[in-house]
Design a protein around this motif. Structure first.
Motif, PDB file in Angstrom:
ATOM      1  N   ASP A  50       0.656  -1.020   0.167  1.00 25.37           N
ATOM      2  CA  ASP A  50      -0.208  -0.016  -0.456  1.00 25.37           C
ATOM      3  C   ASP A  50       0.994   1.349  -0.095  1.00 25.37           C
ATOM      4  O   ASP A  50       2.045   1.140   0.251  1.00 25.37           O
ATOM      5  N   PHE A  51       0.678   2.335  -0.354  1.00 26.96           N
ATOM      6  CA  PHE A  51       0.617   3.639  -0.351  1.00 26.96           C
ATOM      7  C   PHE A  51       1.919   4.172   1.135  1.00 26.96           C
ATOM      8  O   PHE A  51       2.794   4.354   0.744  1.00 26.96           O
ATOM      9  N   GLY A  52       1.019   3.319   2.256  1.00 27.27           N
ATOM     10  CA  GLY A  52       2.018   3.380   3.493  1.00 27.27           C
ATOM     11  C   GLY A  52       3.685   2.819   3.267  1.00 27.27           C
ATOM     12  O   GLY A  52       4.115   3.164   3.829  1.00 27.27           O
ATOM     13  N   GLU A  53       3.848   2.512   2.534  1.00 23.19           N
ATOM     14  CA  GLU A  53       4.542   1.688   2.761  1.00 23.19           C
ATOM     15  C   GLU A  53       5.266   2.089   1.309  1.00 23.19           C
ATOM     16  O   GLU A  53       6.416   1.014   0.896  1.00 23.19           O
ATOM     17  N   GLN A  54       5.781   3.047   0.640  1.00 23.51           N
ATOM     18  CA  GLN A  54       6.469   3.055  -0.326  1.00 23.51           C
ATOM     19  C   GLN A  54       7.295   4.051  -0.422  1.00 23.51           C
ATOM     20  O   GLN A  54       7.879   3.174  -1.007  1.00 23.51           O
ATOM     21  N   ASP A  55       7.980   4.264   0.704  1.00 20.39           N
ATOM     22  CA  ASP A  55       9.175   4.496   0.969  1.00 20.39           C
ATOM     23  C   ASP A  55      10.632   2.892   1.664  1.00 20.39           C
ATOM     24  O   ASP A  55      11.877   3.286   2.024  1.00 20.39           O
ATOM     25  N   ASN A  56       9.499   2.254   1.383  1.00 24.18           N
ATOM     26  CA  ASN A  56      10.238   0.888   1.992  1.00 24.18           C
ATOM     27  C   ASN A  56      11.286   0.269   1.562  1.00 24.18           C
ATOM     28  O   ASN A  56      10.989   0.436   0.412  1.00 24.18           O
ATOM     29  N   THR A  57      12.353  -0.015   1.706  1.00 17.76           N
ATOM     30  CA  THR A  57      12.895  -0.685   0.862  1.00 17.76           C
ATOM     31  C   THR A  57      13.055  -2.438   0.753  1.00 17.76           C
ATOM     32  O   THR A  57      12.914  -2.906   1.968  1.00 17.76           O
ATOM     33  N   ALA A  58      12.688  -2.661  -0.060  1.00 13.73           N
ATOM     34  CA  ALA A  58      12.340  -4.353  -0.864  1.00 13.73           C
ATOM     35  C   ALA A  58      13.483  -5.174  -0.536  1.00 13.73           C
ATOM     36  O   ALA A  58      14.934  -5.048  -1.792  1.00 13.73           O
ATOM     37  N   VAL A  59      13.847  -6.121   0.395  1.00  9.04           N
ATOM     38  CA  VAL A  59      14.904  -7.150   0.221  1.00  9.04           C
ATOM     39  C   VAL A  59      14.835  -8.523   0.190  1.00  9.04           C
ATOM     40  O   VAL A  59      13.284  -8.748   0.862  1.00  9.04           O
ATOM     41  N   VAL A  60      15.623  -9.353   0.180  1.00  8.06           N
ATOM     42  CA  VAL A  60      15.540 -10.682   0.214  1.00  8.06           C
ATOM     43  C   VAL A  60      17.043 -10.814   1.802  1.00  8.06           C
ATOM     44  O   VAL A  60      18.088 -10.302   1.105  1.00  8.06           O
ATOM     45  N   CYS A  61      16.759 -11.094   2.937  1.00  5.96           N
ATOM     46  CA  CYS A  61      17.569 -11.427   3.723  1.00  5.96           C
ATOM     47  C   CYS A  61      18.546 -12.416   3.418  1.00  5.96           C
ATOM     48  O   CYS A  61      17.969 -14.340   3.649  1.00  5.96           O
ATOM     49  N   LEU A  62      19.727 -12.402   2.989  1.00  8.03           N
ATOM     50  CA  LEU A  62      21.213 -13.571   2.862  1.00  8.03           C
ATOM     51  C   LEU A  62      21.815 -13.405   4.062  1.00  8.03           C
ATOM     52  O   LEU A  62      22.651 -13.113   5.065  1.00  8.03           O
ATOM     53  N   VAL A  63      21.547 -15.264   4.960  1.00  9.21           N
ATOM     54  CA  VAL A  63      21.728 -15.167   6.193  1.00  9.21           C
ATOM     55  C   VAL A  63      23.342 -16.269   5.987  1.00  9.21           C
ATOM     56  O   VAL A  63      23.489 -17.560   5.632  1.00  9.21           O
ATOM     57  N   GLU A  64      24.423 -16.036   6.842  1.00  6.80           N
ATOM     58  CA  GLU A  64      25.546 -17.095   7.151  1.00  6.80           C
ATOM     59  C   GLU A  64      25.637 -17.470   8.024  1.00  6.80           C
ATOM     60  O   GLU A  64      26.109 -16.519   9.371  1.00  6.80           O
TER      61      GLU A  64
ATOM     62  N   ARG B 134       6.168  -2.458  -9.446  1.00  6.63           N
ATOM     63  CA  ARG B 134       6.105  -1.131  -9.923  1.00  6.63           C
ATOM     64  C   ARG B 134       6.130  -0.697  -8.496  1.00  6.63           C
ATOM     65  O   ARG B 134       5.405  -0.449  -7.664  1.00  6.63           O
ATOM     66  N   ARG B 135       6.369   0.743  -9.045  1.00  9.14           N
ATOM     67  CA  ARG B 135       6.967   1.476  -7.455  1.00  9.14           C
ATOM     68  C   ARG B 135       5.529   2.582  -6.708  1.00  9.14           C
ATOM     69  O   ARG B 135       5.154   2.480  -8.133  1.00  9.14           O
ATOM     70  N   LEU B 136       5.632   2.467  -5.586  1.00 10.08           N
ATOM     71  CA  LEU B 136       4.091   3.751  -5.698  1.00 10.08           C
ATOM     72  C   LEU B 136       5.189   4.289  -5.184  1.00 10.08           C
ATOM     73  O   LEU B 136       6.256   4.561  -4.660  1.00 10.08           O
ATOM     74  N   ARG B 137       3.650   6.106  -5.588  1.00 11.33           N
ATOM     75  CA  ARG B 137       4.857   7.454  -5.344  1.00 11.33           C
ATOM     76  C   ARG B 137       3.738   8.363  -5.078  1.00 11.33           C
ATOM     77  O   ARG B 137       1.950   7.614  -5.042  1.00 11.33           O
ATOM     78  N   THR B 138       3.870   8.843  -3.955  1.00 12.60           N
ATOM     79  CA  THR B 138       2.832  10.077  -3.532  1.00 12.60           C
ATOM     80  C   THR B 138       3.187  11.498  -4.341  1.00 12.60           C
ATOM     81  O   THR B 138       4.184  11.584  -4.124  1.00 12.60           O
ATOM     82  N   VAL B 139       2.038  11.921  -5.148  1.00 12.75           N
ATOM     83  CA  VAL B 139       2.764  13.388  -5.903  1.00 12.75           C
ATOM     84  C   VAL B 139       1.484  14.356  -5.308  1.00 12.75           C
ATOM     85  O   VAL B 139       0.081  14.000  -5.588  1.00 12.75           O
TER      86      VAL B 139
END
Length: 385
Positions: free
Chosen positions: A247-261, A279-284
């Motif tokens: 949702d737009f409340g998450e538009q600034d979050n960084t999407a990752v997967v975690c590689l753990v050793e 696709r990116r979410l953006r507020t204008v």
């Protein structure tokens, strides 16, 4: 050994009525490609595979294909139910999933019935021990009578204690010569919300301190909070976050997967691998003219628009004409109609409907003769005047 940690796929989630299944497939394909490149010994999926307890056939097809794709890399695949998932349905898939080298855990299980899983790293032969705790609702952890009779604080304490006891039982099988892991779907106190979580199940009543995880745990893989974060604890406790902003409340979050050793006797090291699909979410914000000028720079982003003009008839259509990717169009609060106290009729009981509607529009700061004319025509049509 090497592990890949992901969670909160929310497959089937729509955005303002728009399906994002194609985007979700792109992101999950990217995760499978990362697993193929990094060759982890195990992939941990910490809940909320689906967005709904009754996912569509298309959503189920995508999740099943993704899990099979992860298993085809040679990794052990473990996935648990989150609060959005149907635990009974997840468990119903277990026999088929097991045949494909995938372990699914829908409901809470004792250690001897699947709550504690042992595996061997394909590359090093190291032993791994994984305690799995799917999402546990407070209404199942705390007796119904207690929910009614006790205070909220008492119920919260009892929920905390129940989870401690379950985890203590599951992790009692941890060994010094093993990489000891916990995977769960829950809220840790002081965790930061991502912006799109189900509020009723992230509130204080469901939060537990990070101290519930035993110090001998090499890594705790969590799902539920959509923001990538590490929690302060005596052992490594991580949320991988959602791989696609829901949702737009998450538009600034960084999407990752975690590689753990991790190795026996050594704290785990974690590397974030960014995800770029979807696709990116953006507020204008801006006037219609300003938004028109920006249109060429916004690409295919999904947009939430705050219009910096007073409301008027046809304004939404003007915005979507220049920004067809606008899923949400609002009036900027600075230009929104002020909240006013209802006033008396302009001419008492003799006021006409048109006069009353004109008065109402004044309270909403709307000055548009076309709207008043449309109201008059509709009123005449309905009343037969």
């Amino acid at each position: 050994m090497r592990l890949l940690h992901t969670s909160d796929w929310h497959v089937g989630k729509t955005l303002k009525g728009h399906s994002r299944l194609d985007e979700q497939e792109q992101v999950l394909r990217e995760i499978v490609a990362i697993a193929r490149e990094q060759e982890p010994d195990a992939v941990l999926v910490a809940g909320d595979l689906y967005d709904s307890a009754a996912p569509s056939a298309q959503a189920q097809n995508l999740v099943v294909r993704t899990l099979i794709g992860l298993a085809s890399t040679g990794a052990e695949v473990y996935a648990i139910a989150g609060n959005h998932d149907n635990p009974t349905m997840i468990d119903a898939y277990r026999p088929l999933a097991n045949a494909a080298g995938i372990t699914l855990v829908g409901g809470v299980r004792t250690a001897d019935r699947g709550g504690l899983i042992e595996f061997t790293a394909r590359g090093t032969g190291e032993r791994g021990t994984l305690a799995v705790l799917p999402f546990l609702s407070q209404r199942y952890a705390v007796r119904a009578l207690d929910l009614i009779a006790q205070t909220a604080a008492e119920n919260t304490g009892e929920y905390d204690q129940q989870l401690r006891e379950i985890l203590a039982s599951l992790t009692s099988g941890f060994r010094d010569d093993s990489v000891n892991l916990v995977m769960s779907h829950l809220t840790v106190l002081d965790g930061k919300l991502g912006g799109g979580e189900r509020a009723a199940q992230t509130i204080f009543e469901y939060a537990v301190p990070a101290t519930i995880f035993p110090v001998e745990t090499h890594y705790v893989a969590l799902g539920h909070l959509h923001r990538r974060q590490q929690m302060a604890a005596a052992c490594p406790v991580h949320y991988s976050g959602s791989p696609l902003a829901v949702d737009f409340g998450e538009q600034d979050n960084t999407a990752v997967v975690c590689l753990v050793e991790a190795a026996p006797g050594v704290p785990a090291t974690v590397t974030d691998i960014p995800l770029t699909a979807g696709r990116r979410l953006r507020t204008v914000r801006g006037t219609v003219a300003e938004l028109s000028d920006l249109a060429a720079t916004l690409g295919d982003d999904w947009l939430r628009i705050f219009v910096r003009e007073p409301a008027r008839a046809g304004l939404r259509e003007e915005v979507t004409a220049v920004l067809p990717n606008a899923l949400e169009v609002r009036i900027d609060p600075e230009f929104a109609a002020p909240v006013t106290v209802a006033r008396s009729r302009p001419s008492g009981a003799d006021a006409t409907p048109a006069q009353l509607f004109h008065e109402y529009l004044g309270t909403r700061s709307v000055d548009d003769p076309r709207v008043e004319e449309l109201f008059r025509r509709l009123h005449d049509e309905v009343s037969g005047a």
